[in-house]
Scaffold this motif. Structure first.
Motif, PDB file in Angstrom:
ATOM      1  N   SER A 181      49.347  36.536  38.397  1.00 18.41           N
ATOM      2  CA  SER A 181      49.836  35.267  37.882  1.00 18.41           C
ATOM      3  C   SER A 181      49.803  35.327  36.357  1.00 18.41           C
ATOM      4  N   ALA A 182      50.329  34.281  35.735  1.00 20.62           N
ATOM      5  CA  ALA A 182      50.474  34.306  34.286  1.00 20.62           C
ATOM      6  C   ALA A 182      49.140  34.375  33.542  1.00 20.62           C
ATOM      7  N   ASN A 183      48.071  33.914  34.182  1.00 22.38           N
ATOM      8  CA  ASN A 183      46.794  33.911  33.460  1.00 22.38           C
ATOM      9  C   ASN A 183      45.924  35.112  33.800  1.00 22.38           C
ATOM     10  N   GLY A 184      46.486  36.076  34.486  1.00 22.56           N
ATOM     11  CA  GLY A 184      45.747  37.300  34.754  1.00 22.56           C
ATOM     12  C   GLY A 184      44.929  37.281  36.020  1.00 22.56           C
ATOM     13  N   ASP A 185      45.119  36.285  36.844  1.00 25.36           N
ATOM     14  CA  ASP A 185      44.411  36.257  38.124  1.00 25.36           C
ATOM     15  C   ASP A 185      45.149  37.134  39.127  1.00 25.36           C
ATOM     16  N   ILE A 186      44.437  38.040  39.730  1.00 22.91           N
ATOM     17  CA  ILE A 186      45.056  38.903  40.737  1.00 22.91           C
ATOM     18  C   ILE A 186      44.479  38.527  42.096  1.00 22.91           C
ATOM     19  N   LYS A 187      45.343  38.182  43.012  1.00 20.97           N
ATOM     20  CA  LYS A 187      44.879  37.842  44.357  1.00 20.97           C
ATOM     21  C   LYS A 187      44.651  39.134  45.138  1.00 20.97           C
ATOM     22  N   ILE A 188      43.463  39.273  45.649  1.00 17.35           N
ATOM     23  CA  ILE A 188      43.174  40.427  46.508  1.00 17.35           C
ATOM     24  C   ILE A 188      43.002  39.866  47.914  1.00 17.35           C
ATOM     25  N   PHE A 189      43.972  40.098  48.752  1.00 16.85           N
ATOM     26  CA  PHE A 189      43.924  39.493  50.075  1.00 16.85           C
ATOM     27  C   PHE A 189      42.902  40.184  50.980  1.00 16.85           C
ATOM     28  N   ARG A 190      42.796  41.494  50.845  1.00 12.54           N
ATOM     29  CA  ARG A 190      41.793  42.190  51.640  1.00 12.54           C
ATOM     30  C   ARG A 190      41.356  43.422  50.862  1.00 12.54           C
ATOM     31  N   SER A 191      40.067  43.582  50.778  1.00  7.85           N
ATOM     32  CA  SER A 191      39.580  44.763  50.064  1.00  7.85           C
ATOM     33  C   SER A 191      38.333  45.283  50.756  1.00  7.85           C
ATOM     34  N   PHE A 192      37.958  46.469  50.353  1.00  2.34           N
ATOM     35  CA  PHE A 192      36.758  47.109  50.896  1.00  2.34           C
ATOM     36  C   PHE A 192      35.827  47.315  49.715  1.00  2.34           C
ATOM     37  N   ASP A 193      34.728  46.597  49.754  1.00  7.13           N
ATOM     38  CA  ASP A 193      33.879  46.504  48.568  1.00  7.13           C
ATOM     39  C   ASP A 193      32.600  47.325  48.714  1.00  7.13           C
ATOM     40  N   PHE A 194      32.160  47.831  47.598  1.00  7.23           N
ATOM     41  CA  PHE A 194      30.839  48.457  47.549  1.00  7.23           C
ATOM     42  C   PHE A 194      30.238  48.173  46.185  1.00  7.23           C
ATOM     43  N   ASN A 195      28.977  48.398  46.078  1.00  2.84           N
ATOM     44  CA  ASN A 195      28.318  48.187  44.786  1.00  2.84           C
ATOM     45  C   ASN A 195      28.043  49.519  44.125  1.00  2.84           C
ATOM     46  N   ARG A 196      28.311  49.553  42.828  1.00  4.48           N
ATOM     47  CA  ARG A 196      27.943  50.736  42.074  1.00  4.48           C
ATOM     48  C   ARG A 196      26.423  50.783  41.955  1.00  4.48           C
ATOM     49  N   ASP A 197      25.903  51.927  41.629  1.00  6.85           N
ATOM     50  CA  ASP A 197      24.451  52.033  41.534  1.00  6.85           C
ATOM     51  C   ASP A 197      23.876  51.092  40.471  1.00  6.85           C
ATOM     52  N   ASP A 198      24.702  50.717  39.495  1.00  7.54           N
ATOM     53  CA  ASP A 198      24.206  49.781  38.478  1.00  7.54           C
ATOM     54  C   ASP A 198      24.383  48.324  38.915  1.00  7.54           C
ATOM     55  N   GLY A 199      24.808  48.104  40.168  1.00  9.93           N
ATOM     56  CA  GLY A 199      24.929  46.749  40.703  1.00  9.93           C
ATOM     57  C   GLY A 199      26.318  46.138  40.558  1.00  9.93           C
ATOM     58  N   THR A 200      27.196  46.783  39.826  1.00  6.61           N
ATOM     59  CA  THR A 200      28.544  46.225  39.632  1.00  6.61           C
ATOM     60  C   THR A 200      29.359  46.394  40.910  1.00  6.61           C
ATOM     61  N   LYS A 201      30.013  45.311  41.275  1.00  9.09           N
ATOM     62  CA  LYS A 201      30.821  45.368  42.498  1.00  9.09           C
ATOM     63  C   LYS A 201      32.137  46.090  42.239  1.00  9.09           C
ATOM     64  N   VAL A 202      32.569  46.833  43.241  1.00 15.54           N
ATOM     65  CA  VAL A 202      33.858  47.529  43.175  1.00 15.54           C
ATOM     66  C   VAL A 202      34.636  47.167  44.437  1.00 15.54           C
ATOM     67  N   SER A 203      35.904  46.770  44.260  1.00 12.94           N
ATOM     68  CA  SER A 203      36.751  46.452  45.420  1.00 12.94           C
ATOM     69  C   SER A 203      37.871  47.465  45.491  1.00 12.94           C
ATOM     70  N   VAL A 204      38.108  47.959  46.675  1.00 12.10           N
ATOM     71  CA  VAL A 204      39.201  48.917  46.875  1.00 12.10           C
ATOM     72  C   VAL A 204      40.236  48.243  47.769  1.00 12.10           C
ATOM     73  N   GLU A 205      41.446  48.142  47.249  1.00  7.19           N
ATOM     74  CA  GLU A 205      42.501  47.452  47.987  1.00  7.19           C
ATOM     75  C   GLU A 205      43.593  48.459  48.384  1.00  7.19           C
ATOM     76  N   PHE A 206      44.044  48.349  49.619  1.00  3.15           N
ATOM     77  CA  PHE A 206      45.135  49.215  50.083  1.00  3.15           C
ATOM     78  C   PHE A 206      46.366  48.342  50.282  1.00  3.15           C
ATOM     79  N   MET A 207      47.372  48.579  49.487  1.00  2.00           N
ATOM     80  CA  MET A 207      48.587  47.776  49.568  1.00  2.00           C
ATOM     81  C   MET A 207      49.767  48.733  49.648  1.00  2.00           C
ATOM     82  N   TYR A 208      50.304  48.872  50.822  1.00  2.00           N
ATOM     83  CA  TYR A 208      51.399  49.822  51.053  1.00  2.00           C
ATOM     84  C   TYR A 208      51.000  51.219  50.556  1.00  2.00           C
ATOM     85  N   ARG A 209      51.708  51.713  49.551  1.00  2.00           N
ATOM     86  CA  ARG A 209      51.428  53.082  49.111  1.00  2.00           C
ATOM     87  C   ARG A 209      50.449  53.118  47.939  1.00  2.00           C
ATOM     88  N   THR A 210      49.836  52.011  47.681  1.00  2.00           N
ATOM     89  CA  THR A 210      48.949  51.938  46.511  1.00  2.00           C
ATOM     90  C   THR A 210      47.500  51.690  46.929  1.00  2.00           C
TER      91      THR A 210
END
Lengths: 179, 587
Positions: free
Chosen positions: B286-315
């Motif tokens: 969207s115009a303000n930089g919000d990205i909708k992630i409809f479904r993702s597979f999340d894990f936490n980095r060892d430093d506690g930061t969350k990481v989301s992995v999204e599969f969208m078609y070929r990306t």
């Protein structure tokens, strides 16, 4: 053949109000009557009326002289003010100023030659009528559409650099008031 | 305006304020021509410092364009000779700059001008070299040697973004590409796993990643998790396999990462700059930089930061939730799934790490005494669920595992009376669900392996015919990752397709519903807009039901929001239906 019933014709505006009228005299001594709502569009005139203490009773007996505006321009101004006296205040449209479309009635009113238009805009500036000022600027701006610099010089009366220099030189060469 | 006044007024003799007012109504061309009438007007317009927004400059072999997008203005010029073309561009741009002094937001240079790369010395926000291969389908595309490309990259001062489009691979390891904030590279046939480890950018999108396998991405993600990737700036990195190539295999990409599936999150790009949209750096947003992630597979980095992995078609797109530490702090104070939580809930830790729960987990009595209030959301590990013996009242109970999904068996459903609770969600289960026995209002059945298309079809037929009595039902959704066969689901239902816009409002909407994924994304207290539905009417009471078919979700909205009298389908007075004119579907 049907017979029209005899009923008095009442103008809509008369129904809406029992107007307080003011008299204005232009620089060439033409007298114009203008309603209170219409005159309020001119900040200069309304300030004058307020300061002079004109009321519904004495307004017509005390015409207001406007020496900077001739009869022709005053007629246009009075027509404009009467037309727009009940307009609602328009929002600021500075962001869309170039997309603002001039109403057809006003375009017709302002279809006058360039010299008159420039005189009208000066009169409007003096009388401080914001809406008419916007409309005049729109019309003058529209004149520039698809014109070359040479055409613009003619339309707007802009001297070339050489003409401007020459005029400036002759102005400085001529003796001043004291000379 | 003119240095000498005249008797009759002209534009040149009007007061400056009035001339300025008039110039407000002039378009770019008129302003330019007015400036060209005389030195006085040129200086006047220069002094106005008119804000036009930044330039977009696009030079290709044979032509160039100078645009002011905020003014909807475009100037084009054509010239066969490359040298003259570049000369003309430089001269014209200098002229524009003299009147409208703005920066170049976006500069696109055709790689076919490779022999003249040494003549570009502009400054810009985003530099884009080439375009999508499709734009070159009619032209011969020159190969761009690395040394020439490096010359261009060194000469042009691009401040925020670089897009190496092609059409032929633009191969370089110029040090500037590793540090620019936004990087897009197409045709990355040449990129190695070592290359992506060197990137220090914030937003990266690599397209046509033929050379990167699932294993490479998996190893990259593992390194990201363990902190071996030295890029603290990284916010989003995307890998696209390219048109006509197979998608990345999710299992292989996520292998060994202990991910949790999360739905409907909103990722906020930090320090969002609209100019990022001038190229495909972040895909859609969207115009303000919000990205909708409809479904993702999340894990936490060892430093506690969350990481989301999204599969969208070929990306495959990876989001690192490290944009704003302040927001992170704020997030801690919020409950999971809070409506205002733009950065999404924290990824949950796999419970397998805990042999037993903390001792105070069961005893909330003291805190409830000190801070009286209801529990809105109670999250319980199934391993310890049996220890909760009606000790707490709560609005929502969520029982989850993060590895294998919820394992409901014959005991738990009975214990928690799940078939009568208002809002029910069951995820990742293989137990048979007795659809005809559900008395819930909101039902979300998610990856239930025992539910099939014929079963849903039978269920819908039974609802229509009154064989199933579910007076409370407002919304039921069936989700399956592998997708549904919609034709089978609608078979024999006699639905009417309705493509007119209508708003579905949920009866008794409760903000707490949003604490878990009971509701479809976008459904809030104002309702949700439905545009393409397949409608049928419950025969026993005339209530309309709308079926929404998406690839992997089937949703049934029951329009029982108000007292509904039985009436013919498509009755014009039916406020819930805008489909009086809907055409009969083929189902």
């Amino acid at each position: 053949m049907s017979v029209e019933p005899e009923v008095p014709i009442v103008q809509v505006e008369e129904v809406r109000e029992n107007p307080v009228l003011y008299k204005i005299i232009s620089s060439d001594n033409h007298v114009f009557t203008i309603s209170e709502h219409a005159v309020k569009l001119s900040k200069t005139l309304w300030d004058l009326i307020t300061n002079l203490g004109l009321t519904a009773e004495n307004a017509l007996d005390n015409p207001i002289p406007v020496e900077n505006v001739n009869g022709k321009n005053m007629e246009t101004i009075v027509q404009f003010c009467e037309r727009h006296k009940y307009d609602e205040e328009e929002p600021e449209y500075t962001n869309y100023i170039r997309e603002f479309v001039l109403p057809e009635w006003d375009r017709q009113l302002l279809s006058i030659d360039n010299e008159e238009l420039f005189q009208l805009i000066l009169a409007t500036n003096y009388l401080d009528i914001q809406k008419l000022m916007d409309y005049c600027c729109r019309v003058i701006g529209d004149m520039a559409k698809d014109k070359t610099p040479e055409e613009l010089r003619i339309i707007y009366g802009i001297p070339t650099d050489a003409e401007d220099d020459a005029l400036e030189r002759s102005a400085s060469d001529s003796p001043g008031p004291s000379g | 305006m003119s240095s000498v006044s005249r008797t009759s007024p002209t534009l040149a003799t009007l007061p400056v304020d009035m001339v300025k007012h008039i110039t407000d109504y002039l378009d770019i061309d008129s302003l330019w021509n007015l400036a060209c009438t005389s030195k006085v007007f040129m200086e006047f317009i220069q002094d106005l410092k008119i804000r036009t927004g930044g330039y977009h400059v696009d030079i290709q072999k044979g032509s160039y364009r100078i645009e002011l997008p905020a003014e909807h203005y475009c100037y084009c010029n054509w010239e066969e000779d490359d040298d003259y073309l570049i000369d003309d561009l430089n001269k014209d741009f200098k002229d524009f700059q003299s009147l409208f002094p703005e920066n170049i937001d976006f500069l696109r240079i055709d790689p076919n001008l490779v022999r003249n790369f040494d003549r570009f010395h502009q400054e810009c926000t985003v530099l884009s070299i080439g375009a999508h291969p499709m734009e070159y389908c009619r032209f011969k595309a020159e190969t761009c040697p690395t040394e020439k490309l490096d010359l261009l990259l060194n000469n042009v001062n691009f401040r925020k973004g670089l897009a190496l489009n092609g059409p032929k691979p633009l191969v370089t390891e110029n040090k500037k590409i590793f540090n620019i904030d936004w990087l897009l590279i197409r045709n990355v046939t040449w990129i190695t796993p070592e290359f992506i480890r060197k990137l220090k950018n914030k937003i990266v999108y690599l397209m046509g990643t033929e050379s990167l396998t699932e294993k490479d991405i998996n190893e990259y993600l593992k390194d990201l998790k363990s902190g071996k990737i030295d890029n603290r700036n990284l916010q989003v990195i995307g890998f696209n396999t390219g048109f006509g190539r197979p998608r990345y295999d999710r299992e292989q990409v996520l292998n060994g990462l202990d991910t949790t599936q999360v739905l409907d999150q909103t990722y906020k790009v930090a320090d969002y700059d609209k100019r990022i949209e001038s190229e495909l750096f972040i895909g859609t947003s969207s115009a303000n930089g919000d990205i909708k992630i409809f479904r993702s597979f999340d894990f936490n980095r060892d430093d506690g930061t969350k990481v989301s992995v999204e599969f969208m078609y070929r990306t495959v797109r990876v989001y690192i939730w490290n944009q704003d530490k302040e927001q992170e702090k704020e997030k801690v104070t919020k409950k999971r799934g809070h409506a205002k939580d733009t950065n999404g809930p924290a990824a949950k830790n796999p419970y397998s790490h805990h042999s037993s729960p903390p001792p105070n987990v069961y005893n909330c009595g003291v805190s409830r005494y000190l801070l009286p209030g209801n529990i809105d959301y109670l999250l319980i590990d199934p391993k310890i669920a049996g220890k909760f013996k009606n000790v707490m009242d709560c609005a929502i109970l969520s029982i989850v595992t993060f590895r294998k999904g919820l394992a409901l068996n014959g005991v738990i459903p009975k214990m928690w009376k799940i078939w009568n609770i208002d809002w029910l969600q069951i995820r990742n289960s293989s137990i048979p669900i007795p659809l005809s026995m559900l008395y819930n209002k909101i039902i979300n059945l998610w990856d239930i392996s025992t539910i099939t298309e014929p079963q849903i079809n039978r269920y819908l037929l039974d609802i229509r015919d009154g064989a199933i009595d579910q007076p409370n039902l407002s919304l039921i959704q069936f989700r399956k990752q592998s997708g549904w066969n919609s034709q089978e689901i609608l078979s024999g239902l006699g639905t009417v397709r309705c493509q007119e816009r209508k708003i579905y409002k949920l009866k008794d909407f409760d903000e707490k519903m949003r604490m878990d994924t009971f509701l479809p994304f976008g459904l809030d207290e104002n309702g949700i807009e439905l545009r393409d539905t397949f409608d049928f009417v419950r025969r026993k009471d005339g209530v309309k039901c709308s079926v929404v078919l998406l690839d992997w979700v089937v949703r049934v909205y029951v329009w029982n929001q108000m007292e509904t009298k039985k009436r013919a389908r498509g009755h014009p007075e039916d406020k819930d239906t805008n489909d009086a004119t809907a055409k009969k579907s083929c189902y």
